[in-house]
Write a protein that holds these residues in place. Structure first.
Motif, PDB file in Angstrom:
ATOM      1  N   ARG A   1       0.824  -1.211   0.000  1.00  0.00           N
ATOM      2  CA  ARG A   1       0.000   0.000   0.000  1.00  0.00           C
ATOM      3  C   ARG A   1       0.859   1.261   0.000  1.00  0.00           C
ATOM      4  O   ARG A   1       0.513   2.267  -0.625  1.00  0.00           O
TER       5      ARG A   1
ATOM      6  N   GLU B   1       1.932   1.546  -3.550  1.00  0.00           N
ATOM      7  CA  GLU B   1       0.891   1.219  -4.525  1.00  0.00           C
ATOM      8  C   GLU B   1       1.380   0.177  -5.530  1.00  0.00           C
ATOM      9  O   GLU B   1       1.188   0.306  -6.746  1.00  0.00           O
TER      10      GLU B   1
ATOM     11  N   THR C   1      -3.374  -0.613  -8.049  1.00  0.00           N
ATOM     12  CA  THR C   1      -4.704  -0.048  -8.248  1.00  0.00           C
ATOM     13  C   THR C   1      -5.246  -0.237  -9.663  1.00  0.00           C
ATOM     14  O   THR C   1      -6.368   0.174  -9.942  1.00  0.00           O
TER      15      THR C   1
END
Length: 277
Positions: free
Chosen positions: A96, A99, A115
């Motif tokens: 996270r 990303e 994402t």
């Protein structure tokens, strides 16, 4: 008359006070204040909630198995790895902080955007050669294992290639149990083929390889190379880079005075971050 009235009032007041004092002697003592906080079971630390939050955050970076990947179709077969139960599975780790999402395939890791459902870029490394000086032998994987946020490729000669996924990035490392070829020199050399569709460039200081999109946007950084021996003594090491159709990164470590095992430890991050392992 006024004097008699005041005397009577004072007498009444004193009598009232004495009556109250006498009554107070018969009131039971107020029990001590009892805490409304729940009592923790024996052995549970007082900071258990904070520790639980840290554990939950850490588990976000764990390597897990799943049935599908977001890799392009022509690379999907690389991500299929047999699990301990004999069934096919995909091993992946999300990051996270950067990303990123990394799939650990049969031929090394493949990293994409966390994402994007249809990734616009893929980045990966594959160990293709390992040895002393420039006498390299092809690297053939003997197996793999995962635990928490760590994934390992294990080779037949004892070499371990490992990845640790955490907020710093995707830490890449090698643990070398013995000199790969003592008679050939004191330098350890590892060749890593670059996979995916990003363009690679070595930074002017020679310490980091940048990976760019077709539009020149920085996507990944690979650098922060550190090497040390069993006594935690830092060893001279450098990164060489060969661009072109067969792009590869070469890690070279001077292990002439090293006590084995030797650890080689670079770091992969998103281009927006600068960090060292």
């Amino acid at each position: 008359m006024k004097k008699n009235f005041l005397s009577g009032l004072i007498g009444f007041s004193l009598l009232s006070i004495l009556s109250l004092i006498a009554s107070a002697k018969n009131i039971p003592e107020t029990p001590p204040h009892e805490s409304t906080e729940a009592k923790l079971p024996a052995g549970v630390p007082g900071n258990w909630w904070g520790q639980a939050q840290k554990d939950i955050a850490a588990q976000e970076y764990y390597v897990t198995r799943q049935e599908k990947t977001s890799l392009p179709e022509d690379m999907a077969e690389l991500a299929t790895t047999p699990g301990a139960d004999g069934k096919s599975a995909y091993y992946q780790a999300a990051n996270r902080a950067h990303e990123l999402r990394t799939y650990f395939t049969k031929k090394g890791p493949r990293t994409v955007s966390r994402t994007e459902n249809q990734p616009s870029w893929v980045w990966g490394l594959e160990l293709t050669g390992y040895g002393a000086s420039h006498e390299l032998n092809p690297a053939g994987k003997a197996g793999f294992s995962s635990s928490g946020n760590r994934f390992e490729y294990r080779y037949s000669d004892g070499l371990i290639e490992w990845y640790v996924n955490d907020p710093k990035g995707l830490e890449h490392g090698f643990t070398i149990p013995k000199s790969p070829a003592p008679e050939s020199g004191s330098k350890i050399v590892l060749d890593l083929a670059v996979r995916g569709n990003l363009k690679a460039n070595l930074t002017p200081d020679g310490k980091t390889v940048e990976f760019l999109s077709d539009g020149g946007v920085g996507i990944m950084h690979y650098g922060g190379l550190k090497s040390f021996d069993a006594n935690a003594k830092e060893l001279p090491s450098r990164m060489e880079f060969c661009s072109g159709e067969k792009c590869f990164i070469r890690l070279v470590v001077d292990a002439s005075e090293a006590t084995y095992p030797v650890t080689i430890d670079p770091l992969a991050t998103s281009a927006a971050w600068t960090a060292e392992s």
